[in-house]
Write a protein that holds these residues in place. Sequence first.
Motif, mmCIF file in Angstrom:
data_model
loop_
_atom_site.group_PDB
_atom_site.id
_atom_site.type_symbol
_atom_site.label_atom_id
_atom_site.label_comp_id
_atom_site.label_asym_id
_atom_site.label_seq_id
_atom_site.Cartn_x
_atom_site.Cartn_y
_atom_site.Cartn_z
ATOM 1 N N MET A 1 -16.351 -3.921 -3.125
ATOM 2 C CA MET A 1 -15.561 -2.703 -2.952
ATOM 3 C C MET A 1 -14.078 -3.011 -2.813
ATOM 4 O O MET A 1 -13.688 -4.138 -2.493
ATOM 5 C CB MET A 1 -16.065 -1.930 -1.724
ATOM 6 C CG MET A 1 -17.475 -1.382 -1.893
ATOM 7 S SD MET A 1 -18.172 -0.669 -0.367
ATOM 8 C CE MET A 1 -17.264 0.884 -0.259
ATOM 9 N N GLY A 2 -13.261 -1.997 -3.057
ATOM 10 C CA GLY A 2 -11.810 -2.149 -2.962
ATOM 11 C C GLY A 2 -11.157 -0.892 -2.413
ATOM 12 O O GLY A 2 -11.828 -0.002 -1.876
ATOM 13 N N PRO A 3 -9.840 -0.769 -2.560
ATOM 14 C CA PRO A 3 -9.097 0.326 -1.920
ATOM 15 C C PRO A 3 -9.400 1.719 -2.467
ATOM 16 O O PRO A 3 -9.029 2.711 -1.843
ATOM 17 C CB PRO A 3 -7.625 -0.053 -2.146
ATOM 18 C CG PRO A 3 -7.648 -1.007 -3.298
ATOM 19 C CD PRO A 3 -8.946 -1.738 -3.213
ATOM 20 N N ASN A 4 -10.061 1.830 -3.605
ATOM 21 C CA ASN A 4 -10.434 3.142 -4.131
ATOM 22 C C ASN A 4 -11.845 3.544 -3.726
ATOM 23 O O ASN A 4 -12.334 4.600 -4.144
ATOM 24 C CB ASN A 4 -10.315 3.158 -5.653
ATOM 25 C CG ASN A 4 -8.883 3.039 -6.118
ATOM 26 O OD1 ASN A 4 -7.966 3.553 -5.472
ATOM 27 N ND2 ASN A 4 -8.667 2.353 -7.219
ATOM 28 N N ASP A 5 -12.487 2.696 -2.924
ATOM 29 C CA ASP A 5 -13.852 2.949 -2.469
ATOM 30 C C ASP A 5 -13.850 3.342 -0.995
ATOM 31 O O ASP A 5 -12.864 3.146 -0.275
ATOM 32 C CB ASP A 5 -14.719 1.709 -2.689
ATOM 33 C CG ASP A 5 -14.737 1.277 -4.154
ATOM 34 O OD1 ASP A 5 -14.877 2.154 -5.023
ATOM 35 O OD2 ASP A 5 -14.593 0.064 -4.418
ATOM 36 N N VAL A 6 -14.994 3.868 -0.537
ATOM 37 C CA VAL A 6 -15.079 4.417 0.818
ATOM 38 C C VAL A 6 -16.319 3.880 1.524
ATOM 39 O O VAL A 6 -17.420 3.896 0.965
ATOM 40 C CB VAL A 6 -15.141 5.965 0.780
ATOM 41 C CG1 VAL A 6 -15.374 6.529 2.181
ATOM 42 C CG2 VAL A 6 -13.866 6.542 0.189
ATOM 43 N N PHE A 7 -16.120 3.408 2.756
ATOM 44 C CA PHE A 7 -17.230 3.047 3.632
ATOM 45 C C PHE A 7 -17.233 4.062 4.767
ATOM 46 O O PHE A 7 -16.212 4.272 5.427
ATOM 47 C CB PHE A 7 -17.063 1.638 4.192
ATOM 48 C CG PHE A 7 -18.303 1.096 4.867
ATOM 49 C CD1 PHE A 7 -19.199 0.305 4.168
ATOM 50 C CD2 PHE A 7 -18.581 1.400 6.190
ATOM 51 C CE1 PHE A 7 -20.352 -0.183 4.778
ATOM 52 C CE2 PHE A 7 -19.726 0.927 6.808
ATOM 53 C CZ PHE A 7 -20.611 0.121 6.099
ATOM 54 N N ILE A 8 -18.387 4.695 5.007
ATOM 55 C CA ILE A 8 -18.495 5.742 6.020
ATOM 56 C C ILE A 8 -19.356 5.233 7.167
ATOM 57 O O ILE A 8 -20.504 4.828 6.955
ATOM 58 C CB ILE A 8 -19.096 7.030 5.419
ATOM 59 C CG1 ILE A 8 -18.196 7.538 4.286
ATOM 60 C CG2 ILE A 8 -19.249 8.105 6.492
ATOM 61 C CD1 ILE A 8 -18.757 8.746 3.541
#
Length: 268
Positions: free
Chosen positions: A101-108
């Motif tokens: 993952m990178g800065p355009n992805d989301v971890f919730i």
Amino acid sequence: MKAQLSLTPAEAKRLIAKGVRQHPQVERALQEGTIAVAMGATNAYVLEELLGKGIEKERYVAGFIDGEGACVVPGEARLQGNVLERGVEREAEMGEVVRRMGPNDVFIKGANALDVQGVAGVMLASETGGTIGAVLGAIKARGVRLIIPVGLEKLIPGSVGDASRLAGIYGMDYSAGVPVGLMPIHGEVVTEVEAFQILTGAKAVPIGSGGMGSGAGVKTFVVMGSEEAVKRAIALVEGIKGERELEPIRGDCGRCVYTNCPRSGRRR
């Protein structure tokens, strides 16, 4: 225009989940990136909103607090953590996914505590830190967007950082339930206040906590803004009224792997 509105913990979770679903970064990641949804009670509602369908929310929980104290859902009763890649569900291990993952992805990731500085705290029953302990370094190193849905019922006086120095699995002489550590985490917190803003454009100010009977755990808000925004907020709350509270899943205490819990009868 102003309105006074009250939300039970379950209704607040649904409101927050709807707010997370409409968050601009989440919208973008649904179309173009990856969203990893860690297990948790509020996250179960978030996942329903992302998928557009119901799930067995009680099974999308790893640990919980009830009247007996801290407890852990048995592994065989749990669903797996969920990952969406360009809006499509994937079976994948969280640690492996985060490394892509990178800065355009989301971890919730939900939380068990929140302080007035916006620092969240996650309880850790696992001696190795559980999911958040395994992935937080990669999330921060790679610049992944960390979104923390958490109801204001979790607000604590004082500092999560200070509280974390008092907690610890092996630091307790006695524990009502499973003893835990507490990890401070920093990300974008979404409470009922942020959810109202995202979904309606109205400003929400909490004015009271708690109640009796079905009002136990209720938060009361003054919601203000343009007539259009406040009416949207009223309609939103009316639409989620009656959301049922989750029933925790307890296993056989005599077989539990968390032997530091006095209920296991096998404290080491």
